[in-house]
Design an enzyme around this catalytic site. Sequence first.
Site, PDB file in Angstrom:
ATOM      1  N   TYR A 278       0.870  -1.183   0.000  1.00  0.00           N
ATOM      2  CA  TYR A 278       0.000   0.000   0.000  1.00  0.00           C
ATOM      3  C   TYR A 278       0.904   1.229   0.000  1.00  0.00           C
ATOM      4  CZ  TYR A 278       1.486  -0.191   4.813  1.00  0.00           C
ATOM      5  OH  TYR A 278       2.265  -0.272   5.938  1.00  0.00           O
TER       6      TYR A 278
ATOM      7  N   ASP B 128       7.105   2.966  11.840  1.00  0.00           N
ATOM      8  CA  ASP B 128       8.553   2.707  11.764  1.00  0.00           C
ATOM      9  C   ASP B 128       9.352   3.472  12.807  1.00  0.00           C
ATOM     10  OD1 ASP B 128       8.991   2.141   8.169  1.00  0.00           O
ATOM     11  OD2 ASP B 128       7.925   1.050   9.742  1.00  0.00           O
TER      12      ASP B 128
ATOM     13  N   LYS C 294       8.848  -1.174  18.164  1.00  0.00           N
ATOM     14  CA  LYS C 294       8.278  -2.019  17.120  1.00  0.00           C
ATOM     15  C   LYS C 294       9.143  -3.272  17.056  1.00  0.00           C
ATOM     16  CE  LYS C 294       6.743  -1.888  12.265  1.00  0.00           C
ATOM     17  NZ  LYS C 294       6.675  -1.016  11.067  1.00  0.00           N
TER      18      LYS C 294
ATOM     19  N   GLU D 211      31.976  -5.606  31.071  1.00  0.00           N
ATOM     20  CA  GLU D 211      33.083  -6.103  30.214  1.00  0.00           C
ATOM     21  C   GLU D 211      33.911  -4.958  29.642  1.00  0.00           C
ATOM     22  OE1 GLU D 211      30.123  -9.215  28.238  1.00  0.00           O
ATOM     23  OE2 GLU D 211      32.168  -9.450  27.472  1.00  0.00           O
TER      24      GLU D 211
HETATM   25  N1  DAS Z   1       6.439   3.280   6.381  1.00  0.00           N
HETATM   26  C1  DAS Z   1       5.766   3.083   7.636  1.00  0.00           C
HETATM   27  C2  DAS Z   1       5.779   4.377   8.436  1.00  0.00           C
HETATM   28  O1  DAS Z   1       5.316   5.393   7.940  1.00  0.00           O
HETATM   29  C3  DAS Z   1       4.369   2.649   7.473  1.00  0.00           C
HETATM   30  C4  DAS Z   1       3.716   2.379   8.813  1.00  0.00           C
HETATM   31  O2  DAS Z   1       3.871   1.246   9.251  1.00  0.00           O
HETATM   32  O3  DAS Z   1       3.119   3.263   9.391  1.00  0.00           O
HETATM   33  O4  DAS Z   1       6.258   4.341   9.547  1.00  0.00           O
END
Ligand code: DAS
Length: 347
Positions: free
Chosen positions: A45, A112, A184, A304
Amino acid sequence: MVAGLALTALTTCALAQAAKPNVVVLATGGTIAGAGASAINSATYAAAKVPVDKLLAGLPELSNVANVKGEQVFQIASESFTNDNLLTLGRRVSALVKQADVDGVVVTHGTDTLEETAYFLNLVIHTNKPIVVVGSMRPGTALSADGALNLLNAVTVAASKDAAGKGVLVTMNDEIQSGRDVSKSVNIKTEAFKSQWGALGMVVEGKNYWFRAPVKRHTAQSEFNIDSISTLAAVDIVYSYGNVPRTLFDAAGKSGIQALIHGGPGNGSVADRIVPALQELRQQGIQVIRSSRVPDGFVLRNAEQPDDKYDWVVAHDLKPQKARILAAVALTQTRDTKELQRIFWQY
Ligand code: DAS
């Protein structure tokens, strides 16, 4: 008679509106604003297509929860976010939470880098009002899209008095996560966002169920304030792995950064051939912050690696992408190693 009935209806409607909290939805793009070619396209998409007014209009249930207004701050996929985007968004959130007629703020965002924005807002927005960041793993055009319920849950939490003072929150997949802790962790499932310390709670059929509260400093208790930050410090990340060459670290040192996040294996381990490269960065005045590429756990100081001897900072449980955010904010206030380490313990 008719006029009287109309007046009564108007008054009733006005009273009902006045009784509901006021929530502002700041839209930035992402999959929650995405659109695919067909209902089976849950992963194929275009992100950042649907404007905020259309998002809100498509969810009439929102009006049962709060008086909701939308603003389109950006319309971008969040992998393209920059420090300037963070500052612009933060300034808008800060202005809104100061308004007496705003009870909560929701930020719709790509998944993201959602965790980075949520942590940034957690560090620099001085308020106890709920701020909720929300995204989706599927576009609204897909079968079993998750965005609508995620957004309804986000507005529900942002409208809730019991969400006040808990720091910036993230509502995904029925859970209420801490903006500080959440990452995430799965890049292709709707159950994508996890915290190694667990969710704070859940939203089920419009009701919040809380099971814990954050203990790290945030929002109103933070020493950092977006209103006094003009730019964020330049901080970069270099991930480490077997055979990693020192050239990556040398190059980072020439790019004008104030700190380097070393994303090491294990407990933030540093390969013996990389130690001199990091020491040279430190001698140039660049802060060295040891984080770990391992999803869970936290980096121990002087375990370490002789952090005291090398004047390095450890990122505690913060993954490299979160450590970058904290360092970028902290370095606007101090470049002292001991102060930076205190900040990494506390935030
Ligand atoms: N590309 C991803 C972002 O805009 C799409 C999503 O998962 O929201 O972070």
